[in-house]
Scaffold this active site. Structure first.
Site, PDB file in Angstrom:
ATOM      1  N   GLY A  99      -4.685 -11.997   2.834  1.00  0.00           N
ATOM      2  CA  GLY A  99      -6.104 -12.340   2.758  1.00  0.00           C
ATOM      3  C   GLY A  99      -7.005 -11.373   3.486  1.00  0.00           C
ATOM      4  O   GLY A  99      -8.056 -11.755   3.997  1.00  0.00           O
ATOM      5  N   SER A 103      -4.551  -6.541  -0.597  1.00  0.00           N
ATOM      6  CA  SER A 103      -3.920  -7.053  -1.812  1.00  0.00           C
ATOM      7  C   SER A 103      -2.466  -7.487  -1.637  1.00  0.00           C
ATOM      8  O   SER A 103      -1.566  -7.020  -2.343  1.00  0.00           O
ATOM      9  CB  SER A 103      -4.044  -6.058  -2.964  1.00  0.00           C
ATOM     10  OG  SER A 103      -4.034  -6.798  -4.154  1.00  0.00           O
ATOM     11  N   ASP A 117      -5.632  -3.668  -8.461  1.00  0.00           N
ATOM     12  CA  ASP A 117      -4.584  -3.876  -7.458  1.00  0.00           C
ATOM     13  C   ASP A 117      -3.192  -3.796  -8.073  1.00  0.00           C
ATOM     14  O   ASP A 117      -2.280  -3.171  -7.531  1.00  0.00           O
ATOM     15  CB  ASP A 117      -4.755  -5.241  -6.781  1.00  0.00           C
ATOM     16  CG  ASP A 117      -6.112  -5.407  -6.124  1.00  0.00           C
ATOM     17  OD1 ASP A 117      -6.898  -4.427  -6.124  1.00  0.00           O
ATOM     18  OD2 ASP A 117      -6.393  -6.506  -5.626  1.00  0.00           O
TER      19      ASP A 117
HETATM   20  P1  ADP Z   1      -5.253 -10.426  -0.451  1.00  0.00           P
HETATM   21  O1  ADP Z   1      -4.686 -10.144  -1.792  1.00  0.00           O
HETATM   22  O2  ADP Z   1      -6.470  -9.629  -0.138  1.00  0.00           O
HETATM   23  O3  ADP Z   1      -4.252 -10.323   0.656  1.00  0.00           O
HETATM   24  P2  ADP Z   1      -5.596 -13.018  -1.621  1.00  0.00           P
HETATM   25  O4  ADP Z   1      -6.341 -14.220  -1.172  1.00  0.00           O
HETATM   26  O5  ADP Z   1      -5.928 -12.431  -2.931  1.00  0.00           O
HETATM   27  O6  ADP Z   1      -5.755 -11.942  -0.451  1.00  0.00           O
HETATM   28  O7  ADP Z   1      -4.050 -13.324  -1.632  1.00  0.00           O
HETATM   29  C1  ADP Z   1      -3.439 -13.938  -0.519  1.00  0.00           C
HETATM   30  C2  ADP Z   1      -2.493 -15.014  -1.007  1.00  0.00           C
HETATM   31  O8  ADP Z   1      -1.307 -14.410  -1.588  1.00  0.00           O
HETATM   32  C3  ADP Z   1      -1.962 -15.904   0.095  1.00  0.00           C
HETATM   33  O9  ADP Z   1      -2.880 -16.945   0.389  1.00  0.00           O
HETATM   34  C4  ADP Z   1      -0.673 -16.428  -0.533  1.00  0.00           C
HETATM   35  O10 ADP Z   1      -0.949 -17.457  -1.456  1.00  0.00           O
HETATM   36  C5  ADP Z   1      -0.183 -15.205  -1.312  1.00  0.00           C
HETATM   37  N1  ADP Z   1       0.748 -14.418  -0.464  1.00  0.00           N
HETATM   38  C6  ADP Z   1       0.549 -13.182   0.028  1.00  0.00           C
HETATM   39  N2  ADP Z   1       1.613 -12.795   0.794  1.00  0.00           N
HETATM   40  C7  ADP Z   1       2.479 -13.815   0.792  1.00  0.00           C
HETATM   41  C8  ADP Z   1       3.754 -14.051   1.403  1.00  0.00           C
HETATM   42  N3  ADP Z   1       4.331 -13.144   2.201  1.00  0.00           N
HETATM   43  N4  ADP Z   1       4.369 -15.229   1.160  1.00  0.00           N
HETATM   44  C9  ADP Z   1       3.799 -16.150   0.371  1.00  0.00           C
HETATM   45  N5  ADP Z   1       2.604 -15.998  -0.222  1.00  0.00           N
HETATM   46  C10 ADP Z   1       1.937 -14.854  -0.017  1.00  0.00           C
HETATM   47 MG    MG Z   2      -5.655 -10.506  -3.654  1.00  0.00          MG
END
Ligand code: ADP
Ligand code: MG
Length: 375
Positions: free
Chosen positions: A122, A126, A172
């Site tokens: 978050g 990405s 992304d």
């Molecule tokens: P960003 O892509 O900028 O990091 P997003 O809100 O688009 O932010 O995506 C984040 C979401 O992706 C998390 O809330 C989760 O649902 C999922 N996610 C990312 N990394 C993991 C992980 N290591 N394990 C489980 N879910 C993940």
């Molecule tokens: Mg994202």
């Protein structure tokens, strides 16, 4: 050996039949909020990634666990489960990709997988696309299903839409699938063509996390996308990428898209020419446009940009969707440690927030991890 290998292997009860994949996060050097207007963007895949270990299973279920987040995802491999209703919530990205791949013709082969990611969640690097692409690679591999990278990127983008309802662009997923070590990618989001451009050795890419999560409400994203699409329809172009500056001069949202698209092309030229001064001023102009015309910055991101420049960065801008998350800066390589620590200190003193600053390196695209040692 990747430090995550033992934990993933142990959770899957040993190495028999395991296949390994990785997909990188990304930082966008310039070109934000223009991928969904068919524009040009210039991201690079970074040395933070999502690793998946997976083994086919014969009951048609897709089960996935995460080292970082709790819960077990368990969905039908044929995509029949509604992605937006899946729990735990992070499993929606998995279910979205499963459904999108089924729609693209992937046979419904089951899979038992565990993932672990070093992409901060978050924050605009990405982590979602890294997860989608890593899972997609495991899923296509288990079903011996082949898709070229641009088609697989579209599938993962569709998976994200199904998961979140946010109409995000394709940048992304594409950079995760096409990244090249030591290079940024000039991506044409209309054709999905990508040209690698070498990064100058004298400059380092520094990411500063504002210490505030990206609070992008899906509604704000969709609203801005809709604003631009309405202008495109009114002036009669397919997408804002085709609009001239004169046609959007009085429309701040559309003006950002048109000027940002031009900045990306100029930035690519400056990279090729090794023209650091132009790179710096384009980064700052991009940030100003995102702040003033597109209105996706925050006081904290603005402060981080100012502090970076005061402390010696040649330029900096918010990166990703905005509303929190990260800033990216280009800094003289010899000063990267000093600029990072002085920026974090100044930012902490003014905001009381703990920023995190780290250098990122451009890495190669997602793919299989060939039999990790010890696995
Ligand atoms: P960003 O892509 O900028 O990091 P997003 O809100 O688009 O932010 O995506 C984040 C979401 O992706 C998390 O809330 C989760 O649902 C999922 N996610 C990312 N990394 C993991 C992980 N290591 N394990 C489980 N879910 C993940
Ligand atoms: Mg994202």
């Amino acid at each position: 050996m990747d430090h995550r290998v033992p934990a993933l292997r142990d959770r899957l009860g040993g190495t028999t039949g395991l296949r390994w994949f990785r997909a990188p996060g990304r930082v966008n050097l310039i070109g934000d909020h223009i991928d969904y207007h068919d524009g040009f963007v210039l991201p690079m895949a970074v040395d933070r990634d999502c690793v998946v270990a997976a083994r086919p299973r014969d009951d048609g279920r897709v089960t996935v666990r995460s080292v970082e987040l709790p819960g077990e995802v368990d969905v039908a491999g044929d995509g029949s489960d509604e992605p937006a209703a899946v729990e735990p919530a992070w499993g929606r990205y998995v279910a979205g990709v499963v459904r999108a791949l089924a729609g693209a013709g992937r046979p419904p082969v089951g899979l038992d997988a565990v993932l672990s990611s070093t992409v901060p969640v978050g924050s605009g690097l990405s982590s979602s696309a890294a997860l989608e692409v890593a899972i997609a690679l495991a899923l296509v591999d288990a079903a011996a299903f082949v898709l070229p990278a641009p088609a697989l990127a579209r599938v993962c983008q569709r998976g994200e839409h199904l998961a979140t309802g946010v109409p995000s662009g394709v940048m992304d997923q594409l950079v995760a699938l096409l990244g090249r070590r030591g290079h940024a990618l000039l991506i044409d989001c209309r054709t999905l063509g990508a040209e690698p451009i070498a990064l100058p050795h004298a400059l380092a890419v520094l990411v500063v996390h504002s210490g505030l999560p990206r609070t992008l409400a899906g509604s704000a994203y969709a609203e801005r996308r809709g604003d631009g699409e309405r202008v495109a329809a009114r002036i009669g172009v397919t997408a804002l990428r085709d609009a001239a500056l004169d046609e959007v001069r009085d429309e701040p949202r559309a003006r950002h898209v048109v000027t940002e698209n031009e900045r990306v092309l100029q930035f690519a030229d400056a990279l090729r020419a090794g023209d650091a001064a132009t790179l710096g001023s384009l980064l700052l102009a991009s940030h100003a446009s995102l702040r003033d015309d597109y209105e996706v910055s925050t006081p904290e991101l603005d402060l981080a940009v100012d502090l970076l420049v005061e402390r010696g960065a040649i330029g900096a801008r918010l990166t990703g969707a905005g509303f929190g998350g990260c800033v990216v800066a280009l800094v003289p390589r010899a000063q990267v440690v000093e600029i990072a620590s002085r920026t974090v200190a100044g930012y902490g003193a003014e905001t009381g927030l703990a920023a995190d600053a780290f250098e990122v390196h451009a890495v190669d695209r997602a793919g299989p991890l060939t039999a990790p040692v010890g696995a």
